[in-house]
Each structure stands twice: as C-alpha cells, then as structure tokens.
Scaffold this motif. Structure first.
Motif, short mmCIF file in Angstrom:
data_model
loop_
_atom_site.label_atom_id
_atom_site.label_comp_id
_atom_site.label_asym_id
_atom_site.label_seq_id
_atom_site.Cartn_x
_atom_site.Cartn_y
_atom_site.Cartn_z
N SER A 79 70.36 -21.78 24.50
CA SER A 79 69.55 -21.86 23.03
C SER A 79 68.06 -21.15 23.69
CB SER A 79 69.31 -23.06 22.64
OG SER A 79 68.59 -24.01 23.64
N TRP A 80 67.71 -21.17 24.76
CA TRP A 80 66.48 -20.26 25.15
C TRP A 80 66.58 -19.07 25.94
CZ3 TRP A 80 69.02 -24.43 27.49
CH2 TRP A 80 69.37 -24.42 28.71
N LEU A 81 65.30 -18.34 26.21
CA LEU A 81 65.54 -17.03 26.52
C LEU A 81 64.94 -17.05 28.21
CD1 LEU A 81 63.83 -15.25 23.68
CD2 LEU A 81 66.29 -14.92 24.33
N ASP A 82 64.65 -18.02 28.88
CA ASP A 82 63.87 -18.12 29.99
C ASP A 82 64.96 -17.75 31.17
OD1 ASP A 82 62.69 -19.81 27.99
OD2 ASP A 82 61.38 -20.45 29.62
N ARG A 83 66.16 -18.21 31.03
CA ARG A 83 66.93 -17.96 32.10
C ARG A 83 67.52 -16.57 32.38
NH1 ARG A 83 72.27 -17.87 33.41
NH2 ARG A 83 72.83 -18.68 31.20
N THR A 84 67.83 -16.01 31.30
CA THR A 84 68.53 -14.79 31.07
C THR A 84 67.67 -13.28 30.61
OG1 THR A 84 69.46 -15.22 29.07
CG2 THR A 84 70.80 -15.98 30.90
N THR A 85 66.63 -13.49 30.32
CA THR A 85 65.71 -12.60 29.96
C THR A 85 64.51 -12.84 30.68
OG1 THR A 85 64.63 -13.32 28.04
CG2 THR A 85 67.03 -12.69 27.71
N ASN A 86 63.65 -11.62 30.18
CA ASN A 86 62.02 -11.81 30.61
C ASN A 86 61.20 -12.23 29.46
OD1 ASN A 86 62.29 -9.63 28.79
ND2 ASN A 86 60.93 -8.12 30.43
N CYS A 87 61.81 -12.91 28.54
CA CYS A 87 61.04 -13.62 27.46
C CYS A 87 61.12 -15.08 27.56
CB CYS A 87 61.51 -13.07 26.05
SG CYS A 87 61.31 -11.58 25.78
N LYS A 88 60.46 -15.66 26.71
CA LYS A 88 60.25 -17.10 27.09
C LYS A 88 60.42 -17.93 25.74
CE LYS A 88 59.15 -17.08 31.46
NZ LYS A 88 60.10 -17.59 32.47
N GLY A 89 61.01 -18.89 25.71
CA GLY A 89 61.22 -19.72 24.25
C GLY A 89 62.62 -19.80 23.73
N GLU A 90 63.04 -20.57 22.68
CA GLU A 90 64.01 -20.42 21.97
C GLU A 90 64.33 -19.34 21.30
OE1 GLU A 90 66.07 -23.48 21.66
OE2 GLU A 90 64.69 -23.95 23.52
N VAL A 91 65.59 -18.98 21.41
CA VAL A 91 66.30 -17.66 20.63
C VAL A 91 66.00 -17.59 19.25
CG1 VAL A 91 68.39 -16.24 20.30
CG2 VAL A 91 67.97 -17.72 22.30
N VAL A 92 66.20 -18.87 18.55
CA VAL A 92 65.97 -18.82 17.08
C VAL A 92 64.50 -18.74 16.53
CG1 VAL A 92 65.68 -21.60 17.02
CG2 VAL A 92 66.80 -20.49 15.10
N GLU A 93 63.55 -18.87 17.53
CA GLU A 93 62.36 -18.43 17.16
C GLU A 93 61.91 -17.17 17.13
OE1 GLU A 93 59.99 -21.03 16.01
OE2 GLU A 93 61.85 -22.42 16.04
N TYR A 94 62.77 -16.30 17.65
CA TYR A 94 62.58 -14.91 17.61
C TYR A 94 63.27 -14.11 16.60
CZ TYR A 94 60.28 -14.94 22.33
OH TYR A 94 59.56 -15.28 23.42
N THR A 95 62.67 -13.21 15.88
CA THR A 95 63.33 -12.46 15.03
C THR A 95 64.13 -11.24 15.69
OG1 THR A 95 61.52 -10.69 14.95
CG2 THR A 95 61.36 -12.32 13.32
N LEU A 96 64.93 -10.65 14.99
CA LEU A 96 65.70 -9.60 16.06
C LEU A 96 64.85 -8.49 16.53
CD1 LEU A 96 68.59 -8.40 16.82
CD2 LEU A 96 68.85 -7.34 14.56
N ALA A 97 63.94 -8.11 15.79
CA ALA A 97 63.05 -6.98 16.16
C ALA A 97 62.22 -7.48 17.41
CB ALA A 97 62.32 -6.53 14.97
N GLU A 98 61.99 -8.88 17.53
CA GLU A 98 61.12 -9.25 18.60
C GLU A 98 62.32 -9.47 19.83
OE1 GLU A 98 57.83 -12.23 16.15
OE2 GLU A 98 59.89 -12.73 16.60
N LEU A 99 63.58 -10.06 19.51
CA LEU A 99 64.43 -9.92 20.70
C LEU A 99 64.73 -8.66 21.23
CD1 LEU A 99 67.06 -12.73 18.99
CD2 LEU A 99 65.52 -12.93 21.24
N LYS A 100 64.87 -7.56 20.48
CA LYS A 100 65.16 -6.43 21.09
C LYS A 100 64.09 -5.94 21.74
CE LYS A 100 68.87 -5.00 19.54
NZ LYS A 100 70.02 -4.74 20.44
N LYS A 101 62.76 -6.50 22.05
CA LYS A 101 61.73 -6.25 23.11
C LYS A 101 61.96 -7.01 24.31
CE LYS A 101 58.22 -5.23 19.37
NZ LYS A 101 57.07 -6.08 18.76
N CYS A 102 62.75 -8.11 24.19
CA CYS A 102 63.27 -8.82 25.67
C CYS A 102 64.26 -7.83 26.36
CB CYS A 102 63.70 -10.11 25.39
SG CYS A 102 62.78 -11.20 24.08
N ARG A 103 64.50 -8.19 27.59
CA ARG A 103 65.30 -7.35 28.73
C ARG A 103 66.07 -8.41 29.40
NH1 ARG A 103 64.51 -4.23 25.39
NH2 ARG A 103 63.64 -2.06 25.48
#
Length: 243
Positions: free
Chosen positions: A99-123
């Motif tokens: 449910s969070w981005l910390d383990r599998t991406t270079n972003c931090k926080g909850e998936v549901v708190e990011y828009t798709l456009a914002e998630l597309k900036k995560c790697r």
C-alpha cells in the motif's frame, strides 16, 4: 512472504496442452487450454511467476511487478504472471503490491496519496540491491498490453471485491478477458456472496481463482463451499502458520 513461484498445489489442477496446436493460435490460448483441460494432461505443473517473477534461482534480478520481470518470466517459460492491483489517488488501476511506495520505488508514502501523473515520476527499485530502474509505476492497462497473447495474467486484487468488475473491464476493452485470472481472498459465506455478486457484474469470459489462507480459514469443509459456489479450475492455498 509467499514463495516466488506459486506452485499453489496446481499439479492436479493445472496441466499441459496437447502437442498439437491450431495454426495461428497464440501462446496465451495454448496456456489457457492447459488451464481449462487440466484433467486431460496430468503430467504437467503450470508455473506462475509471483509479482511478475522478479526472482529467479533465488536471486532478485528485476524489480517486482515490472515489465522486465514479465519479459524474464516469459523467456524462461512461465505460463502465468501474477501481479498486484491498487488504485492511484485519481482512481487509476496501478500495479503495486504494497500500500506504500517505500520498498519497491524511489518514492515515499502511500500509493493512494499519489495521482497517476505523480506515480509516473516514481521509478521501480530492485529490492535487495537498491538499484533504481528506468521503469515507472505501471498501470493495469500497460501491464495487460505487455502480456497480451503471450502469457496468462493473474490479478491479485489488493482493493475491495467491488473493484473486480473494473479490472475486468480494462481487460475486456483490450480483447483479452479470457487471458485473465482474477483472485480474491475468501473466508466465510458473506465473502463468497460478495465475490459472486462482483463476478456476475463483471460478466463472463475470464477465470476466477479463490484464495484460501489458513490464518482465516480453519475448517477444511469451507473449500467444498467455495467449490460449489464457483467450480474454480484452481485455488490458491496459503500456509502462513508454518512461516
């Protein structure tokens, strides 16, 4: 953590296709035939790549739930890739286990708190090595387009059971509902009824794989209730109690 390769006790439930295939038949169609006619081909155990197959031979080679992992799984002959589905802040279906981005991406926080456009900036990140890949967080549609006609795809719903029809709608729009296996945790009769309602709303033409986990299901007879309700071609059995 479940094992990478979901054997799922499928040796009796899933099996190989006939050596004779129709001209022009896609690989996914051949695999579906094995899935649907398992009792005719009992010598074969189908292999499903967990979280798209990020690990091989005990080593993490790819970011989990990545296109690179899917390509690696197809290359070694896996027949199903299992991926996890969540939603972005603006409602898009995205591929992410946690449910969070910390383990599998270079972003931090909850998936549901990011828009798709914002998630597309995560790697996506390769767990263990910490290597940052060039792959962004994927949408369900992007993942389906990659697997289409090449391998069956198993969607692990990390949302509500009522989200299943929306996932199937994406696959149906791509003309590949028959290549999709959706799965859902079941633990009591109310949950069975909720799943039945969602699947009915989704329409037919796809596979359903119930999940029975021993932290929630304590009566073996419940498997019989699930069988009567869905007649599934496969069930995922999870044994948490022994680690």
């Amino acid at each position: 953590m479940r094992t990478l390769w979901l054997n799922l006790l499928l040796s009796a439930a899933l099996a190989t296709a006939s050596s004779q295939t129709l001209a022009g038949e896609t690989r996914a169609a051949q695999i579906l035939d094995r899935f649907e006619h398992a009792n005719q081909w009992r010598d074969h155990v189908m292999i499903a790549a967990h979280r798209a197959g990020s690990m091989q031979a005990g080593k993490t080679l790819y970011a989990e739930n990545s296109l690179a992992a899917v390509e690696g799984s197809i290359a070694i002959g896996a027949e199903i890739v299992e991926v996890d589905v969540r939603r972005s802040k603006d409602g898009a279906f995205v591929i992410m286990h946690d449910s969070w981005l910390d383990r599998t991406t270079n972003c931090k926080g909850e998936v549901v708190e990011y828009t798709l456009a914002e998630l597309k900036k995560c790697r996506l990140v390769i767990e263990g090595t910490g290597a940052v890949t060039s792959e962004p967080v994927l949408t369900l549609r992007e993942m389906l387009l990659t697997t289409k006609d090449r391998i069956l795809i198993n969607l692990d719903n990390k949302l509500e059971v009522t989200d299943l029809p929306g996932m199937i709608a994406v696959a149906r729009d791509l003309g590949m509902a028959d290549q999709v296996i959706v799965k859902e945790n079941l633990w009591n009769q109310a949950r069975i009824e909720a799943a039945k309602a969602a699947l009915a709303q989704a329409g037919g033409g796809f596979q359903f794989m119930p999940i029975l986990a021993d932290d929630a299901v304590h009566d073996a007879a419940f498997a019989g209730e699930v069988d009567k309700a869905f007649a599934p071609r496969a069930i995922e059995l999870i044994n948490w109690r022994n680690g």
